[in-house]
Design an enzyme around this catalytic site. Structure first.
Site, short mmCIF file in Angstrom:
data_model
loop_
_atom_site.label_atom_id
_atom_site.label_comp_id
_atom_site.label_asym_id
_atom_site.label_seq_id
_atom_site.Cartn_x
_atom_site.Cartn_y
_atom_site.Cartn_z
N SER A 141 0.90 -1.10 -0.08
CA SER A 141 -0.05 0.02 -0.15
C SER A 141 0.91 1.15 -0.07
O SER A 141 2.05 1.25 0.47
CB SER A 141 -0.89 -0.12 1.14
OG SER A 141 -1.39 1.31 1.53
N TYR A 154 -1.03 -0.81 10.04
CA TYR A 154 -1.04 -1.13 8.62
C TYR A 154 0.00 -0.76 7.88
O TYR A 154 0.82 -1.43 7.12
CB TYR A 154 -2.28 -0.49 8.05
CG TYR A 154 -2.65 -0.61 6.54
CD1 TYR A 154 -2.86 -2.16 6.31
CD2 TYR A 154 -2.49 0.18 5.66
CE1 TYR A 154 -3.55 -2.36 4.97
CE2 TYR A 154 -3.03 -0.15 4.38
CZ TYR A 154 -3.50 -1.36 4.01
OH TYR A 154 -3.86 -1.60 2.83
N ALA A 156 3.19 -0.12 9.14
CA ALA A 156 4.23 -1.10 9.37
C ALA A 156 4.15 -2.48 8.91
O ALA A 156 5.34 -2.79 8.31
CB ALA A 156 4.46 -1.12 11.00
P1 NDP Z 1 -11.05 -6.52 0.48
O1 NDP Z 1 -11.57 -6.12 1.95
O2 NDP Z 1 -11.89 -6.13 -0.49
O3 NDP Z 1 -10.75 -7.95 0.54
C1 NDP Z 1 -9.79 -8.55 1.27
C2 NDP Z 1 -9.40 -10.06 1.16
O4 NDP Z 1 -8.54 -10.74 1.83
C3 NDP Z 1 -10.94 -10.89 1.18
O5 NDP Z 1 -10.99 -12.02 0.12
C4 NDP Z 1 -10.80 -11.57 2.49
O6 NDP Z 1 -11.43 -12.94 2.68
C5 NDP Z 1 -9.31 -11.71 2.50
N1 NDP Z 1 -8.72 -12.08 3.83
C6 NDP Z 1 -8.63 -10.96 4.81
N2 NDP Z 1 -8.01 -11.40 5.91
C7 NDP Z 1 -7.66 -12.77 5.62
C8 NDP Z 1 -6.96 -13.99 6.41
N3 NDP Z 1 -6.57 -13.78 7.59
N4 NDP Z 1 -6.78 -14.99 5.63
C9 NDP Z 1 -7.14 -15.33 4.15
N5 NDP Z 1 -7.97 -14.14 3.75
C10 NDP Z 1 -8.32 -13.13 4.21
O7 NDP Z 1 -9.42 -5.82 0.30
P2 NDP Z 1 -8.78 -5.25 -0.72
O8 NDP Z 1 -9.22 -5.98 -2.05
O9 NDP Z 1 -9.37 -3.82 -0.76
O10 NDP Z 1 -7.45 -5.38 -0.38
C11 NDP Z 1 -6.39 -6.38 -1.08
C12 NDP Z 1 -5.25 -5.99 -0.53
O11 NDP Z 1 -4.80 -4.64 -1.13
C13 NDP Z 1 -4.90 -5.80 1.08
O12 NDP Z 1 -3.57 -6.38 1.21
C14 NDP Z 1 -5.03 -4.31 1.15
O13 NDP Z 1 -4.30 -3.85 2.22
C15 NDP Z 1 -4.54 -3.78 -0.20
N6 NDP Z 1 -4.66 -2.51 -0.41
C16 NDP Z 1 -6.03 -2.10 -0.60
C17 NDP Z 1 -6.32 -0.72 -0.96
C18 NDP Z 1 -7.73 -0.10 -1.17
O14 NDP Z 1 -7.88 1.19 -1.51
N7 NDP Z 1 -8.68 -1.31 -1.37
C19 NDP Z 1 -5.09 0.38 -1.01
C20 NDP Z 1 -3.92 -0.31 -0.82
C21 NDP Z 1 -3.67 -1.47 -0.51
P3 NDP Z 1 -13.19 -12.73 3.51
O15 NDP Z 1 -13.81 -12.25 2.33
O16 NDP Z 1 -13.23 -14.14 3.72
O17 NDP Z 1 -12.93 -12.12 4.54
#
Ligand code: NDP
Length: 246
Positions: A141, A154, A156
């Site tokens: 991110s 986050y 970190a």
């Molecule tokens: P969402 O919240 O839309 O989706 C998150 C996904 O991660 C879901 O599939 C969720 O599964 C899964 N997940 C969460 N925790 C776990 C876990 N412990 N084990 C396995 N799966 C897990 O997030 P985004 O798509 O927005 O984010 C995706 C990545 O991009 C993340 O790493 C986020 O930090 C990063 N990011 C996002 C930004 C944004 O603006 N959206 C900006 C910068 C970075 P379930 O549905 O079953 O909970």
């Protein structure tokens, strides 16, 4: 089962991970993805992937739990063959100023975002080394680049992904393995859908392109980075953020 091994995408049920899984399916990879809860979103994603004519396996797997990760990857190997591509997208936020942040929220965000990425890289990399092929993209991110107030945990975790990925890229380059990081800015997913109007306006104020990005803006870059067109790119952190300045 395709001749080329599958692409494994963590957090592939929703948001950025889902867009990555669908794009890599369009690129011809069989897909394995995991999630924590999954539900209807996972079923819908599987349908979109299968409609593209490739195999799909998905299951719940808490990325923070190393033994679950090892078991998940073992099943992927049985069903779809040796992993060719790993994309770590699973992530969570638990925002608060440091002065109010419960230790549990610090650890939950580090465990999922940073240790979860370690768990998958650690479990996949030996196979990549033996086969002298494989590529990894870790999703971080802009918070990990600039530091974002209320997101010390986050920021970190995501900075940690940068250091880990750069170091790993140097360890494995001689085996023909590439490791890169994609650092998105504000992207339109469930993670950002809860932003207040005020917070959304403040975010747009920092983005020269004056719009929130789409998950596909991120998955297009991941698709390029895992492909042969990026065969001389490793150890990089590349931002997809509309030019954001904090
Ligand atoms: P969402 O919240 O839309 O989706 C998150 C996904 O991660 C879901 O599939 C969720 O599964 C899964 N997940 C969460 N925790 C776990 C876990 N412990 N084990 C396995 N799966 C897990 O997030 P985004 O798509 O927005 O984010 C995706 C990545 O991009 C993340 O790493 C986020 O930090 C990063 N990011 C996002 C930004 C944004 O603006 N959206 C900006 C910068 C970075 P379930 O549905 O079953 O909970």
């Amino acid at each position: 089962m395709s001749e080329r091994g599958p692409a494994v995408v963590t957090g592939g049920s929703r948001g950025i991970g889902r867009a990555v899984a669908v794009q890599l399916a369009a690129d011809g990879y069989d897909i394995a993805f995991c999630y924590r809860l999954g539900g209807d979103a996972a079923v819908q994603t599987e349908k979109e992937i299968r409609d593209l004519g490739v195999e799909c396996y998905h299951a719940p797997c808490d990325v923070a739990d190393l033994s679950s990760v090892q078991a998940f990857l073992g099943t992927v190997e049985e069903k779809l063959g040796d992993t060719a591509v790993l994309v770590n997208s699973a992530g969570i936020v638990k925002d608060n100023p440091m002065v109010l942040m419960p230790a549990a929220d610090w650890h939950a965000v580090i465990d999922t975002n940073l240790s979860g990425t370690y768990n998958f890289c650690r479990s996949a990399v030996f196979g990549f080394m033996k086969r002298k092929s494989g590529t990894i993209v870790n999703i971080s991110s802009v918070a990990g680049v600039f530091g974002n107030p209320t997101q010390t945990n986050y920021s970190a975790a995501k900075s940690g992904i940068h250091g880990m990925s750069r170091a790993l890229s140097k360890e494995v380059a001689k085996y023909g393995i590439r490791v890169n990081v994609v650092a998105p800015g504000f992207i339109d997913t469930d993670m950002t859908s809860g932003l207040t109007d005020k917070a959304r306006k403040a975010a747009l104020g920092m983005i020269p392109m004056k719009r929130i990005g789409s998950p596909e803006n991120v998955s297009d870059l991941v698709s390029f980075l895992v492909s042969e067109r990026a065969s001389y790119i490793t150890g990089q952190v590349i931002q997809v953020d509309g030019g954001i300045a904090f």
